[in-house]
Design a protein around this motif. Structure first.
Motif, PDB file in Angstrom:
ATOM      1  N   ASP A 252       0.675   4.994   1.571  1.00 17.43           N
ATOM      2  CA  ASP A 252      -0.082   5.765   2.547  1.00 17.43           C
ATOM      3  C   ASP A 252       0.692   7.024   2.941  1.00 17.43           C
ATOM      4  OD1 ASP A 252       0.758   3.171   4.899  1.00 17.43           O
ATOM      5  OD2 ASP A 252       1.916   4.954   4.374  1.00 17.43           O
TER       6      ASP A 252
ATOM      7  N   GLN B 119       5.520  10.565   4.145  1.00 14.40           N
ATOM      8  CA  GLN B 119       6.129  11.418   5.166  1.00 14.40           C
ATOM      9  C   GLN B 119       7.497  10.876   5.581  1.00 14.40           C
ATOM     10  OE1 GLN B 119       4.068  11.524   9.021  1.00 14.40           O
ATOM     11  NE2 GLN B 119       4.355  13.743   8.955  1.00 14.40           N
ATOM     12  N   SER B 120       7.575   9.558   5.738  1.00 11.91           N
ATOM     13  CA  SER B 120       8.851   8.941   6.116  1.00 11.91           C
ATOM     14  C   SER B 120       9.933   9.259   5.092  1.00 11.91           C
ATOM     15  CB  SER B 120       8.694   7.422   6.233  1.00 11.91           C
ATOM     16  OG  SER B 120       7.895   7.081   7.326  1.00 11.91           O
ATOM     17  N   ILE B 121       9.576   9.146   3.823  1.00 17.97           N
ATOM     18  CA  ILE B 121      10.562   9.413   2.781  1.00 17.97           C
ATOM     19  C   ILE B 121      11.016  10.867   2.831  1.00 17.97           C
ATOM     20  CG2 ILE B 121      10.982   9.501   0.299  1.00 17.97           C
ATOM     21  CD1 ILE B 121       9.003   7.182  -0.004  1.00 17.97           C
TER      22      ILE B 121
ATOM     23  N   GLN C  98      10.990  12.899   5.373  1.00 20.17           N
ATOM     24  CA  GLN C  98      11.834  13.139   6.554  1.00 20.17           C
ATOM     25  C   GLN C  98      13.265  12.685   6.265  1.00 20.17           C
ATOM     26  OE1 GLN C  98       9.547  10.931   9.434  1.00 20.17           O
ATOM     27  NE2 GLN C  98       8.385  12.719  10.090  1.00 20.17           N
TER      28      GLN C  98
ATOM     29  N   PRO D 131       0.806  -1.209   0.000  1.00 22.85           N
ATOM     30  CA  PRO D 131       0.000   0.000   0.000  1.00 22.85           C
ATOM     31  C   PRO D 131       0.845   1.268   0.000  1.00 22.85           C
ATOM     32  CG  PRO D 131      -0.004  -1.010   2.177  1.00 22.85           C
ATOM     33  CD  PRO D 131       0.710  -1.943   1.263  1.00 22.85           C
TER      34      PRO D 131
ATOM     35  N   HIS E  47      10.112   4.339  -4.473  1.00 23.57           N
ATOM     36  CA  HIS E  47       8.927   4.419  -3.630  1.00 23.57           C
ATOM     37  C   HIS E  47       8.183   5.726  -3.866  1.00 23.57           C
ATOM     38  CE1 HIS E  47       9.183   0.780  -1.203  1.00 23.57           C
ATOM     39  NE2 HIS E  47      10.485   0.967  -1.123  1.00 23.57           N
TER      40      HIS E  47
ATOM     41  N   ASP F 181       1.950   7.846   5.699  1.00 23.71           N
ATOM     42  CA  ASP F 181       3.144   7.550   6.487  1.00 23.71           C
ATOM     43  C   ASP F 181       4.368   7.303   5.615  1.00 23.71           C
ATOM     44  OD1 ASP F 181       2.190   5.731   9.503  1.00 23.71           O
ATOM     45  OD2 ASP F 181       2.362   7.865   9.030  1.00 23.71           O
ATOM     46  N   LEU F 182       4.160   6.516   4.543  1.00 21.57           N
ATOM     47  CA  LEU F 182       5.284   6.227   3.665  1.00 21.57           C
ATOM     48  C   LEU F 182       5.840   7.510   3.073  1.00 21.57           C
ATOM     49  CD1 LEU F 182       7.005   4.192   2.019  1.00 21.57           C
ATOM     50  CD2 LEU F 182       5.248   4.310   0.250  1.00 21.57           C
TER      51      LEU F 182
END
Lengths: 225, 225
Positions: free
Chosen positions: B76, B81-83, B85, B74, B159, B78-79
């Motif tokens: 989302d 935002q994580s990238i 950051q 998936p 990603h 979070d993914l």
DNA sequence: ATGCCGTATTTCGTATACGAAATGCGAAAC
DNA sequence: GTTTCGCATTTCGTATACGAAATACGGCAT
């Protein structure tokens, strides 16, 4: 009654077995990976070995050499330095992100991780120190909630493991490293995310300076945290 | 007479084919990866497909679901935002490391990369803009000389590609993004590594704020650089 | 109508087979 | 002695086969 744990595939198990051999130095840089031999030794057919090697290759633990097949990738100063540069950027980020996410439970676990490292260091157990080091940092990555960061650094620690196995020894583990871990973590507990991140950054940069690559005849050096 | 280029293995080619399908949105999050079907479609046997899927799984492009097999992972918030950051930490590092390594040749190439992006933006060609964006940043990673950083960010861009394909559209590409790229690069050319790194960091953080995830009914948003 | 059971089919992990390419070795030519 | 060539052996990518597990479907009992 619990869920039955799925059996891990042979590919995954072969991958782990090979990665461990590479990271502990059992397989040295330049060693060829002969599929038939590995398959025979692990008691499996060649196909999962082939797949596992492809995965290790994608992650640069092994490298393809023309006319020579696949061999364990070299460890050099560049690799080490590259990892430390990246750590200098990502570890402070992990600390920054993790600090506001601390809970009483995770505070206790973080302190346990620091204490475990201190114990291993005092016991002079190099392998345990490395494990404790990895555990402490991994705990911070997971606490950060940033899975890209956690995945990236997990992989980097595997490269670090083999760098240390090939390049360094652990004769001079210092209390200073674990004291610094403790100070960083306590700053986090106090909610001082910025201070903690700065301290972590200084800690990593300091460690990068202090670590010496082993000369050909086997020098000694302090490790890092 | 040149070296004959080695033929790429079917595993690698299947991997690329699947990764491209995932990143362009041809295969959507949640889509099952049926080995027989993929093998038939690509005209190969199942074994290289199985190996390629294992690699994609290790890199989290696909994920294993109990009782459902392997599906596209998936996308989302979070993914994303994580990238971002991680980008906020690593892109400035790349700039910092790359600046003292600039040569007349690479300066010219960097300027070409910025100009190419500006052109693609003006032509309204979303796919070309994304390619130019990736090319510019990848150029910086390579120039940094830190292969861990370059490998990490290459993977992250894959990603990102699929995040953009699934979550975002490119209706509002802005000249501002490419002007900022140009300013950052010119600061590097002047040798102002710190300024350039700060500007890159601000650029990434700004981009992260500006990017909106697509609502279920298909909103529109500006992209980043 | 619903639930259960048996059977058929599908899917996939992995073993095995096949063939291409690389490597090694011995014999012949110079 | 050195070089070249032919043949044997080894290695590995990939196709195919096998078997286990999961899923689907139809028939029967309640």
């Amino acid at each position: 009654m619990e869920h039955l744990q799925p059996v891990r595939s042979l590919v995954d198990r072969v991958y782990d077995s090979l990665l461990d051999a590479i990271c502990t130095g059992e397989m040295k840089p330049g060693d060829r990976l002969a599929q038939d031999e590995i398959a025979a030794r692990l008691g499996v057919s060649r196909q999962p070995v082939n797949s596992a090697i492809a995965m290790l290759k994608a992650q640069r633990f092994v490298t393809e050499r023309p006319r020579r097949g696949v061999e364990v990738a070299p460890v050099d100063r560049d690799l080490f330095q590259s990892i430390y540069q990246v750590r200098g950027a990502l570890e402070p980020l992990a600390v920054q992100l993790a600090t506001p996410r601390l809970t009483p439970g995770t505070i206790a676990r973080g302190r346990d991780a620091v204490a475990a490292g201190m114990e291993a260091m005092q016991a002079g157990d190099a392998a345990a120190v490395l494990r404790a080091d990895i555990a402490f940092h991994t705990f911070l990555y997971d606490l950060s909630g940033n899975r890209i960061l956690a995945d990236t650094m997990r992989l980097n620690w595997q490269h670090l493991r083999r760098s240390m196995g090939e390049v360094l020894r652990f004769p001079g583990m210092t209390a200073q490293v674990w004291k610094e871990h403790g100070r960083i973590f306590e700053a986090m507990v106090r909610g001082e995310a910025g201070e903690a991140a700065q301290a972590m950054r200084a800690h990593i940069l300091d460690a990068a300076q202090r670590v010496q690559l082993r000369p050909a005849d086997g020098g000694q050096a302090d490790t890092d945290g």
